[in-house]
Design an enzyme around this catalytic site. Structure first.
Site, PDB file in Angstrom:
ATOM      1  N   SER A 163      -8.644   6.441   0.065  1.00  0.00           N
ATOM      2  CA  SER A 163      -7.346   6.019   0.569  1.00  0.00           C
ATOM      3  C   SER A 163      -6.961   6.770   1.835  1.00  0.00           C
ATOM      4  O   SER A 163      -7.091   7.991   1.914  1.00  0.00           O
ATOM      5  CB  SER A 163      -6.297   6.211  -0.529  1.00  0.00           C
ATOM      6  OG  SER A 163      -5.197   6.941  -0.065  1.00  0.00           O
ATOM      7  N   LYS A 164      -6.517   5.996   2.791  1.00  0.00           N
ATOM      8  CA  LYS A 164      -6.097   6.575   4.066  1.00  0.00           C
ATOM      9  C   LYS A 164      -4.944   7.557   3.830  1.00  0.00           C
ATOM     10  O   LYS A 164      -4.847   8.594   4.466  1.00  0.00           O
ATOM     11  CB  LYS A 164      -5.676   5.425   4.990  1.00  0.00           C
ATOM     12  CG  LYS A 164      -5.090   5.847   6.310  1.00  0.00           C
ATOM     13  CD  LYS A 164      -6.132   6.317   7.306  1.00  0.00           C
ATOM     14  CE  LYS A 164      -5.473   6.724   8.602  1.00  0.00           C
ATOM     15  NZ  LYS A 164      -6.310   7.589   9.407  1.00  0.00           N
ATOM     16  N   ARG A 165      -4.107   7.199   2.871  1.00  0.00           N
ATOM     17  CA  ARG A 165      -2.947   8.053   2.598  1.00  0.00           C
ATOM     18  C   ARG A 165      -3.372   9.435   2.094  1.00  0.00           C
ATOM     19  O   ARG A 165      -2.702  10.412   2.296  1.00  0.00           O
ATOM     20  CB  ARG A 165      -2.025   7.378   1.571  1.00  0.00           C
ATOM     21  CG  ARG A 165      -0.666   7.049   2.163  1.00  0.00           C
ATOM     22  CD  ARG A 165       0.158   6.257   1.196  1.00  0.00           C
ATOM     23  NE  ARG A 165      -0.364   4.890   1.082  1.00  0.00           N
ATOM     24  CZ  ARG A 165      -0.163   4.106   0.036  1.00  0.00           C
ATOM     25  NH1 ARG A 165       0.512   4.530  -0.994  1.00  0.00           N
ATOM     26  NH2 ARG A 165      -0.629   2.883   0.033  1.00  0.00           N
TER      27      ARG A 165
END
Ligand code: GLU
Length: 488
Positions: free
Chosen positions: A255-257
Site C-alpha cells: 500500500s502506498k499509504r
C-alpha cells in the site's frame, strides 16, 4: 451468431498516484480485451468528490500511455457510449434509481445523520456490521412525496431481501452464495445527488456494454448486491474477475499509504516500465513453461484470465530487480548507453573519462538504473577508503602482501608503453607468475587501490584502462602510502 465483442474497462478513481495494484488491474483489463480482439475502455470514477485530487487524471492518462495500455474509448478520445467521466454522467443515474423505486427494489430514505449515528453506535455495541434498519422503506408514496416537496434531504437505498440467498459467479473465486440477511440496503444516490460507486459502476458497466469486469477482490463482498441490481433491471450480469490482493508480506497488503512504492516511485528509482509491466503481470498469474520475460504484445497473446491465481501474490523486490536487470541486459549497447547517460551527468565530470567504455562495463552489471552514480563515482575521483578493504579472505590478501604486490606492480605499470586492457592484463599476469602467487594476490590489491572500493563494475584492468595511466599510477601510490602508514 457472431460472438459478442469483448469490452473491458479500467475504472480508476482519481486519487493521485498509480498504485501497483491499480496498474495490475489496468493490465489484466487491457490483456483480456486485447487477447480477444476487443475494446479496452477508460472510465474515470469521480463520484466521490471528497477524494478527488487535482492532477490525478493526468497521472492516469500518462501512465496508460507510457506503459502502452492504450485505450480505445475514454474521456480524452471519446467513443460511442460517453461521457466517460462519471461526474459528467451525473444526470442519468437518478432516473435509473427511480426506476428501481418504482419496481420496489429501492426506496427513498430521509433519515437524519443523528438517527443513522445511533444505529451505528448500536451495531458497534452489538459487534455487528452496520445495517440500515429499513426504517424509511415503510413510508407511503404520499409520505415520500410530502417530504420531497418539503425539500428534506434524502438518499435512495437498495431494497434487499432479508431471507433467502444470492449467488453469483466469479472467474477466480468460483460460485459464491451469501445469505440475503447479510446484505445492507446500500445507498445508490447520495444526498448530494451523486450516485455512489456501488450504483454508478453497475449502471455504467451496463450502458457501456462491458462484458468483463476486472477489479480488486475488495469488491467481492459487494458483488451480490450488484448482481441484484442487474437482475432488478433485467440486465445481463458481466463476467466478474476479482483479483486477489498484492501483498508486501503474508500479513499486509502492498500500500502506498504504508510507504510502499507506487508505479511512479519505481520508475523514478530507475526501473524500466517494460520490466515493471512484465513483473506486475506475473503477480498472480503464471505463464506456461519456464520463460518469464514477455513484452506487452506477447502477453496479449498468451494471457489467460481464467488461470489467474486465487491466492494473494507477494511483491518480491528481489525478483523485480532481477527482471529489470534482464531487460537491461537484453538492450543493445547503444540503447543502454543512451539510457545510462543522464545517470553519469552529475557524477562523472572529468572530460578524459570514456563514457562508452564505462557503459560497456556497466551494461551486464546494472540491475536498477539509479544505482549507476554510486557504481561509477570512483572513476571520477578516488574516494577516501579504509585499508581494511585490502584484506580478502578468499583472495588470501592482507595488508602486508597487498603492500608487496602494489610495490611490485607500480614500476611495471609505470614502464608500460602501451596502456590498454590487454597490455595491463599481460603485464600483471606475468608479475603474478614471477612472484609465484595466485593472480588474486596481485589483482585484488590493484583493483582496490585503483577504485578505493570493495565492489566495482569490472576488474583492475578495465578500471586502469578507463581512468588512464597517470591517474592509475597516482592511485597506486596513494594505496602504497596508506598501507605503509598502517604497517608502520
Ligand atoms: N473506481 C474503483 C477504484 O478505483 C474501481 C472499481 C471497479 O473497477 O469497479 O477502486
Amino acid at each position: 451468431m457472431a460472438a459478442k465483442e469483448v469490452r473491458t474497462r479500467f475504472a480508476p478513481s482519481p486519487t493521485g498516484y498509480m498504485h501497483i495494484g491499480n496498474l495490475r488491474t489496468a493490465l489484466y483489463t487491457y490483456l483480456i480485451a486485447k487477447h480477444e480482439g476487443g475494446k479496452f475502455i477508460l472510465r474515470i470514477e469521480d463520484t466521490d468528490q471528497e477524494r478527488f485530487v487535482e492532477g490525478a487524471v493526468d497521472i492516469i492518462y500518462k501512465t496508460l500511455a507510457f506503459t502502452g495500455l492504450v485505450h480505445d474509448e475514454g474521456p480524452d478520445i471519446g467513443g460511442p457510449v460517453g461521457p466517460y467521466v462519471q461526474s459528467e454522467r451525473r444526470g442519468l443515474y437518478l432516473d435509473y434509481a427511480k426506476k428501481l423505486v418504482e419496481k420496489g427494489e429501492a426506496y427513498y430514505c430521509f433519515c437524519s445523520k443523528e438517527r443513522l449515528d445511533i444505529l451505528k453506535v448500536n451495531s458497534e455495541a452489538l459487534k455487528r456490521p452496520f445495517k440500515y434498519d429499513k426504517h424509511c422503506m415503510h413510508l407511503s408514496k404520499e409520505e415520500v412525496q410530502e417530504k420531497l416537496s418539503q425539500g428534506i434531504p434524502y438518499v435512495i437505498r437498495q431494497n434487499n431481501p432479508t431471507t433467502g440467498t444470492t449467488t453469483f459467479d466469479d472467474v477466480i473465486y468460483g460460485k459464491i452464495s451469501v445469505d440475503n440477511s447479510e446484505l445492507d440496503d446500500m445507498i445508490l444516490i447520495k444526498s448530494d445527488g451523486y450516485p455512489t460507486y456501488n450504483f454508478a459502476n453497475v449502471v455504467d458497466d451496463h450502458l457501456m456494454g462491458i462484458t468483463h469486469v476486472v477489479r480488486g477482490n475488495e469488491y467481492l463482498s459487494s458483488a451480490p448486491k450488484y448482481n441484484r441490481l442487474y437482475e432488478a433491471f433485467g440486465w445481463d450480469v458481466p463476467v466478474y474477475v476479482h483479483c486477489p490482493p498484492i501483498m508486501k508480506d503474508i500479513h499486509s497488503k502492498l500500500s502506498k499509504r504504508n510507504g510502499d512504492a507506487s508505479f511512479e516511485d519505481l520508475v523514478n528509482k530507475g526501473y524500466l516500465k517494460d520490466a515493471i509491466v512484465n513483473y506486475i503481470t506475473l503477480l498472480g498469474w503464471n505463464p506456461e513453461g519456464e520463460n518469464e520475460i514477455f513484452n506487452l504484445e506477447e502477453l496479449v497473446k498468451i494471457f489467460d484470465y481464467k488461470t489467474i491465481n486465487k491466492s494473494p501474490a507477494i511483491f518480491d523486490p528481489v525478483k523485480l530487480r532481477w527482471m529489470n536487470g534482464e531487460y537491461i541486459r537484453r538492450m543493445s549497447p547503444e540503447e543502454f548507453h543512451t539510457l545510462a547517460l543522464p545517470y553519469y551527468k552529475d557524477t562523472i565530470t572529468k572530460a578524459t573519462l570514456d563514457l562508452i567504455k564505462i557503459s560497456e562495463l556497466l551494461h551486464t552489471r546494472v540491475e536498477v538504473m539509479n544505482e549507476i552514480p554510486e557504481m561509477v563515482d570512483f572513476f571520477n575521483e578516488l574516494p577516501d577508503y579504509d585499508i581494511e578493504i585490502y584484506t580478502h579472505k578468499k583472495m588470501k590478501t592482507n595488508t602486508e602482501n597487498s603492500l608487496v604486490s602494489l610495490t611490485k606492480s607500480l614500476p611495471i605499470l609505470e614502464a608500460l608503453g602501451q596502456w590498454d586492457v590487454n597490455s595491463i592484463h599481460d603485464s600483471m599476469m606475468q608479475l603474478a607468475k614471477d612472484m609465484e602467487v595466485k593472480n588474486g594476490i596481485v589483482l585484488w590489491p590493484l583493483r582496490t587501490a585503483l577504485s578505493g572500493k570493495k565492489f566495482t563494475p569490472g576488474g583492475a584492468f578495465e578500471i586502469a584502462d578507463i581512468i588512464g595511466k597517470a591517474e592509475s599510477i597516482e592511485r597506486i601510490k596513494v594505496g602504497i602510502e596508506k598501507l605503509k602508514a598502517a604497517l608502520a
